[in-house]
Design an enzyme around this catalytic site. Structure first.
Site, PDB file in Angstrom:
ATOM      1  N   GLU A  54       0.691  -1.451   0.261  1.00 38.86           N
ATOM      2  CA  GLU A  54       0.060   0.167   0.016  1.00 38.86           C
ATOM      3  C   GLU A  54       0.852   0.851  -0.134  1.00 38.86           C
ATOM      4  O   GLU A  54       2.540   1.419   0.661  1.00 38.86           O
ATOM      5  CB  GLU A  54      -0.747   0.373   1.131  1.00 38.86           C
ATOM      6  CG  GLU A  54      -2.468  -0.714   0.768  1.00 38.86           C
ATOM      7  CD  GLU A  54      -2.737  -0.793   2.320  1.00 38.86           C
ATOM      8  OE1 GLU A  54      -2.346  -0.783   3.017  1.00 38.86           O
ATOM      9  OE2 GLU A  54      -3.665  -1.209   2.527  1.00 38.86           O
ATOM     10  N   ASP A 199     -10.040   8.841 -22.544  1.00 39.41           N
ATOM     11  CA  ASP A 199      -9.834   7.068 -22.605  1.00 39.41           C
ATOM     12  C   ASP A 199      -9.161   6.599 -23.573  1.00 39.41           C
ATOM     13  O   ASP A 199      -9.987   6.497 -24.947  1.00 39.41           O
ATOM     14  CB  ASP A 199     -10.833   7.178 -22.289  1.00 39.41           C
ATOM     15  CG  ASP A 199     -10.981   5.426 -21.736  1.00 39.41           C
ATOM     16  OD1 ASP A 199     -10.427   4.803 -21.896  1.00 39.41           O
ATOM     17  OD2 ASP A 199     -12.295   5.204 -21.391  1.00 39.41           O
TER      18      ASP A 199
HETATM   19  C1  LIG Z   1     -12.735  -0.723 -21.899  1.00 40.35           C
HETATM   20  C2  LIG Z   1     -12.617   0.181 -21.796  1.00 40.35           C
HETATM   21  C3  LIG Z   1     -12.817   0.473 -20.284  1.00 40.35           C
HETATM   22  C4  LIG Z   1     -13.161  -0.352 -18.833  1.00 40.35           C
HETATM   23  O1  LIG Z   1     -11.908  -1.125 -18.942  1.00 40.35           O
HETATM   24  P1  LIG Z   1     -11.752  -2.981 -17.880  1.00 40.35           P
HETATM   25  O2  LIG Z   1     -10.482  -2.962 -17.761  1.00 40.35           O
HETATM   26  O3  LIG Z   1     -13.172  -3.750 -18.593  1.00 40.35           O
HETATM   27  O4  LIG Z   1     -12.522  -2.053 -16.721  1.00 40.35           O
HETATM   28  C5  LIG Z   1     -12.992   1.509 -19.840  1.00 40.35           C
HETATM   29  N1  LIG Z   1     -12.757   2.402 -20.778  1.00 40.35           N
HETATM   30  C6  LIG Z   1     -13.441   2.650 -22.385  1.00 40.35           C
HETATM   31  C7  LIG Z   1     -13.284   3.089 -23.279  1.00 40.35           C
HETATM   32  C8  LIG Z   1     -12.753   1.051 -22.976  1.00 40.35           C
HETATM   33  O5  LIG Z   1     -13.282   0.260 -23.626  1.00 40.35           O
END
Ligand SMILES: *Cc1c(COP(=O)(O)O)cnc(C)c1O
Length: 419
Positions: A54, A199
């Site tokens: 942690e 993202d």
């Molecule tokens: C796959 C994805 C996520 C989530 O990822 P996980 O590892 O499944 O939680 C978040 N944002 C986007 C754009 C994704 O394609």
């Protein structure tokens, strides 16, 4: 493989062997999946899973951190280099966790996020009503202006942003086959005083391999990502900060202790290894080949006048309107192709009139096939098989397709190393 499991747990062993065989003999077209190297798997199975760490390197809550600090620092430094980030947090357990920590780091309850409409390619964590995020934050949407070209309505986005004053302008997607105009996002965000977040979960590998633009080059403040999609690392998440130390501090606090407990150090070691793999020149070739392979598939669907959302693809995935093109629903198409050994997923298309559990489209891509060494010739053939199966749909066609799929798969075994 799995000799101890075989001896000690026959039930789990049977499932593992089944999955190994499924992956070896089928063709994986889910665009968010990939195959990791043996080195990444070894790290995932290592003794680092035993360790509590942690905190962050140099500032832990437990002793015995000599080697965990080394591993996490390696992961951070490699990620910085890959994505041109000044600060990186490699502890998020997945992509969703990374996004949740990011929101709580930057927002107060009730604050507004302007994100991509979900039926236009955004992700669940970008404010889908089924997520608890929507109980806390307010999500507003921008859309494509033209679903046949994929162009985002930036003028509308600017107008909405000026009106609603979002704290975050969120770019990024799970089902959008084009590149975004990052400059426009950043300029709108700056105009309204919002933090710009991209993202990159789906395209991280394309960015790392320089086959796609890096949003940081256009001034984005933060990127969130997964590490297991095109980036070809272990299942996990990560948050990258371009240059603001203040934002980096907020992000670190939100990840730990805000949301998570002890980091999964075995996973972080695997991330470090995957990042080193992605820094090699061979990864650039891989990223470029992903796009060439998608283009090869696009050509086949164009030839058959099938309707692809946004008219085609510039990245690793294609969104195909099977309802309009072949008169079959997304769920039926997914099931039919599954019988032929081709794994992909049903997907809603922009402003879909069908239900989410049985939408009009399917989504598929080439990252996993490309890892197996598929080039344009093989991916063209895969697209042709898909068209045959979706058109004819009879048992004989499906059976023949399954045999050819198995042959294609077994002649391109999943590699153990990417040296
Ligand atoms: C796959 C994805 C996520 C989530 O990822 P996980 O590892 O499944 O939680 C978040 N944002 C986007 C754009 C994704 O394609």
């Amino acid at each position: 493989m799995y000799e101890h499991i075989e001896r000690e747990d026959a039930e789990v062993y049977a499932a593992l062997i089944g999955e190994e065989k499924r992956q070896a003999e089928g063709l994986e077209l889910i665009p968010s999946e990939n195959y990791v190297s043996r080195a990444v798997k070894e790290a995932m199975a290592s003794s680092l899973t035993n360790k509590y760490a942690e905190g962050y390197p140099g500032k832990r809550y437990y002793g015995g951190q000599e080697f965990t600090d080394a591993v996490e620092t390696l992961a951070i430094e490699r990620a910085k280099k890959l994505f041109k980030a000044k600060y990186v947090n490699v502890q998020p357990l997945g992509g969703a966790n990374a996004n949740i920590a990011m929101y709580f780091a930057l927002l107060e309850p009730g604050d507004t996020v302007l994100g991509m409409d979900l039926s236009h390619g955004g992700h669940l964590t970008h404010g889908h009503p089924v997520t608890y995020l929507t109980k806390i934050f307010n999500f507003e949407r921008y859309k494509m202006k033209n679903v046949e070209t994929g162009e985002i309505d930036y003028a509308e986005m600017r107008k909405v942003a000026k009106k609603i004053k979002p704290k975050i302008i969120l770019a990024g997607f799970s089902a959008y086959p084009r590149e975004l105009d990052y400059k426009k996002f950043v300029s709108i965000a700056r105009e309204v005083g919002a933090i710009s977040v991209m993202d990159i979960a789906h395209i991280a590998g394309l960015i790392a391999g320089k086959a796609a633009k890096n949003p940081f080059d256009y001034g984005f403040d933060i990127m969130t990502t997964t590490t297991h999609k095109t980036l070809r690392g272990p299942r996990g998440g990560m948050i990258l900060i371009r240059e603001s130390e203040e934002l980096a501090k907020k992000i670190n606090k939100a990840v730990f202790p805000g949301f998570q407990g002890g980091p999964h150090m075995h996973q972080i070691a695997a991330k470090a290894i995957a990042f080193a793999e992605a820094l090699r020149p061979s990864f650039k070739k891989y990223a470029k080949q992903i796009i060439l392979n998608t283009k090869a598939m696009e050509k086949v669907f164009k030839k058959h006048k099938a309707r692809m959302l946004t008219g085609g693809s510039d990245n690793h995935l294609i969104l195909l309107d099977v309802w309009t093109s072949f008169g079959i629903s997304g769920a039926d198409a997914e099931a039919l192709l599954d019988r032929a050994g081709i794994t992909l997923n049903k997907n809603a298309i922009a402003d879909d009139t069908r239900k989410p559990m049985d939408p009009s489209g399917i989504r598929f891509g080439t990252p996993a096939l490309t890892t197996r060494g598929f080039k344009q010739r093989e991916t063209t053939r895969v697209a042709e098989i898909m068209v045959e199966v979706l058109t004819k749909r009879d048992d004989k066609t499906v059976k023949r397709a399954r045999q050819e799929v198995k042959r294609l798969a077994l002649s391109h075994p999943i590699p153990e190393s990417f040296l």
